[in-house]
Design a protein around this motif. Structure first.
Motif, mmCIF file in Angstrom:
data_model
loop_
_atom_site.group_PDB
_atom_site.id
_atom_site.type_symbol
_atom_site.label_atom_id
_atom_site.label_comp_id
_atom_site.label_asym_id
_atom_site.label_seq_id
_atom_site.Cartn_x
_atom_site.Cartn_y
_atom_site.Cartn_z
ATOM 1 N N GLU A 184 37.098 30.807 59.447
ATOM 2 C CA GLU A 184 35.840 31.696 58.929
ATOM 3 C C GLU A 184 35.623 32.679 60.116
ATOM 4 O O GLU A 184 35.536 32.553 61.172
ATOM 5 N N LEU A 185 35.427 33.900 59.329
ATOM 6 C CA LEU A 185 35.448 35.082 60.385
ATOM 7 C C LEU A 185 33.884 35.038 60.901
ATOM 8 O O LEU A 185 32.746 34.658 60.302
ATOM 9 N N LYS A 186 33.657 35.087 62.219
ATOM 10 C CA LYS A 186 32.370 35.442 62.841
ATOM 11 C C LYS A 186 32.327 36.554 63.571
ATOM 12 O O LYS A 186 32.976 36.913 64.429
ATOM 13 N N VAL A 187 30.989 37.130 63.653
ATOM 14 C CA VAL A 187 30.760 38.307 64.167
ATOM 15 C C VAL A 187 29.657 38.069 65.023
ATOM 16 O O VAL A 187 28.330 37.754 64.739
ATOM 17 N N GLU A 188 29.599 38.411 66.272
ATOM 18 C CA GLU A 188 28.641 38.359 67.268
ATOM 19 C C GLU A 188 28.201 39.518 67.907
ATOM 20 O O GLU A 188 29.077 40.237 68.312
ATOM 21 N N GLN A 189 26.861 39.914 67.774
ATOM 22 C CA GLN A 189 26.344 41.068 68.463
ATOM 23 C C GLN A 189 25.542 40.541 69.624
ATOM 24 O O GLN A 189 24.894 39.805 69.536
ATOM 25 N N ASN A 190 25.611 41.651 70.737
ATOM 26 C CA ASN A 190 24.656 41.348 71.814
ATOM 27 C C ASN A 190 24.319 42.697 72.245
ATOM 28 O O ASN A 190 25.302 43.756 72.472
ATOM 29 N N PRO A 191 23.120 43.057 72.837
ATOM 30 C CA PRO A 191 21.926 42.124 72.601
ATOM 31 C C PRO A 191 21.474 42.073 71.221
ATOM 32 O O PRO A 191 21.669 42.974 70.680
ATOM 33 N N LEU A 192 20.739 41.149 71.104
ATOM 34 C CA LEU A 192 19.907 41.147 69.706
ATOM 35 C C LEU A 192 18.518 41.910 69.924
ATOM 36 O O LEU A 192 18.194 42.327 68.731
ATOM 37 N N PHE A 193 18.199 41.941 70.762
ATOM 38 C CA PHE A 193 16.829 42.836 71.076
ATOM 39 C C PHE A 193 17.150 43.814 72.366
ATOM 40 O O PHE A 193 17.653 43.266 73.449
ATOM 41 N N LEU A 194 16.813 45.078 72.180
ATOM 42 C CA LEU A 194 16.963 46.119 73.132
ATOM 43 C C LEU A 194 15.836 46.982 73.194
ATOM 44 O O LEU A 194 15.774 47.836 72.220
ATOM 45 N N SER A 195 14.968 46.973 74.290
ATOM 46 C CA SER A 195 14.061 47.619 74.642
ATOM 47 C C SER A 195 14.450 49.029 75.655
ATOM 48 O O SER A 195 14.502 48.570 76.843
ATOM 49 N N MET A 196 14.415 50.229 75.491
ATOM 50 C CA MET A 196 14.852 51.023 76.153
ATOM 51 C C MET A 196 13.926 52.218 76.454
ATOM 52 O O MET A 196 13.196 52.447 75.407
ATOM 53 N N GLN A 197 13.795 52.954 77.298
ATOM 54 C CA GLN A 197 13.048 54.127 77.619
ATOM 55 C C GLN A 197 13.910 55.505 77.204
ATOM 56 O O GLN A 197 15.075 55.460 77.299
ATOM 57 N N GLU A 198 13.204 56.381 76.708
ATOM 58 C CA GLU A 198 13.804 57.593 76.160
ATOM 59 C C GLU A 198 14.623 58.139 77.500
ATOM 60 O O GLU A 198 13.994 58.067 78.401
ATOM 61 N N GLY A 199 15.652 58.767 77.038
ATOM 62 C CA GLY A 199 16.571 59.233 78.071
ATOM 63 C C GLY A 199 17.681 58.644 78.621
ATOM 64 O O GLY A 199 18.535 59.069 79.313
ATOM 65 N N LYS A 200 17.587 57.024 78.659
ATOM 66 C CA LYS A 200 18.408 56.385 79.237
ATOM 67 C C LYS A 200 19.592 55.903 78.211
ATOM 68 O O LYS A 200 19.830 56.445 77.043
ATOM 69 N N ASN A 201 20.637 55.515 78.657
ATOM 70 C CA ASN A 201 21.815 55.087 77.995
ATOM 71 C C ASN A 201 21.903 53.706 77.959
ATOM 72 O O ASN A 201 21.563 52.837 78.825
ATOM 73 N N TYR A 202 22.659 52.950 77.020
ATOM 74 C CA TYR A 202 23.017 51.773 76.650
ATOM 75 C C TYR A 202 24.147 51.406 75.711
ATOM 76 O O TYR A 202 24.389 52.453 74.921
ATOM 77 N N THR A 203 24.627 50.330 75.571
ATOM 78 C CA THR A 203 25.745 49.905 74.955
ATOM 79 C C THR A 203 25.489 48.622 74.172
ATOM 80 O O THR A 203 24.740 47.504 74.786
#
Lengths: 112, 115
Positions: free
Chosen positions: B1-20
């Motif tokens: 069975e194909l499983k797909v996992e994402q992280n993070p589930l919640f992401l709070s960031m400030q304007e102007g910042k970078n994230y993945t």
């Protein structure tokens, strides 16, 4: 630009009632799908339809569910006797088989 | 069975910042999709990644796919408030034995960009 359409946008029903959700996929697409999303959760596959028959269904798609393509354009999902836990957003999607799936705007089903 | 996992589930960031945001999947596939969903709305297609090494960019978002690592990333550059939404990755089953191109979704990443 072609798009998938769904009606109604919101359906409220009493537990035990039958509902039919309607979709018009993109006209030259070959694969059709229903997905559902319970509030705040991920999108889950229900059923795929190809060449005028169900090609795959998930465990969620039990005997209470059925799909039809009654004419050349509509694709319907019927729930025979709704339960409270059927409350969700239902998305129809279609695919030409080569690239992305295109999703409709969804029908929000509320079972009281 | 194909499983797909994402992280993070919640992401709070400030304007102007970078994230993945990361998306891992469990079986062979070289077709991966990123969608955006605003509250109460449908799924808006952001990127379709169809081969190993694929990289696509649209505005402040860039997506990449590494099929050997079974990993896709969605990189956000200089975030703005308008990017606040839930982001889903999804994988189809066309190379893992399926023939219906059905999608398996991750749980989604709820992104909040704060001023």
């Amino acid at each position: 630009e072609p798009e998938v359409t769904q009606t109604p946008s919101h359906q409220v029903t009493q537990m035990g009632q039958e509902v039919i959700l309607r979709c018009v996929p993109i006209s030259n697409h070959l694969y059709f799908y229903w997905y559902r999303q319970i509030l705040g959760q991920k999108v889950e596959f229900l059923v795929s339809f190809y060449n005028n028959e169900i090609s795959e269904k998930s465990e969620i798609f039990d005997d209470q569910f059925s799909v039809e393509r009654p004419d050349g354009s509509n694709f319907t999902l019927k729930i025979r006797s709704t339960k409270l836990e059927d409350s969700a957003m239902y998305f129809c999607a279609s695919n030409s088989g080569y690239n992305e799936q295109f999703f409709g705007p969804g029908t929000r089903l509320t079972v009281l | 069975e194909l499983k797909v996992e994402q992280n993070p589930l919640f992401l709070s960031m400030q304007e102007g910042k970078n994230y993945t945001i990361y998306c891992n999947y469990s079986t062979t596939s070289d077709r991966l999709y990123w969608y955006r969903q605003d509250p109460g709305k449908s799924l808006e297609s952001l990127f379709v990644l169809l081969s190993n090494g694929a990289v696509k960019q649209e505005g402040r978002l860039m997506a990449s796919l590494d099929t050997k690592a079974r990993l896709s990333t969605l990189h956000i550059t200089a975030a703005v408030h308008d990017l606040s939404a839930t982001y889903f990755c999804a994988v189809d089953d066309s190379l893992s034995g399926g023939s219906n191109y059905k999608l398996t979704f991750g749980k989604g990443t709820l992104l909040t960009v704060n001023p």
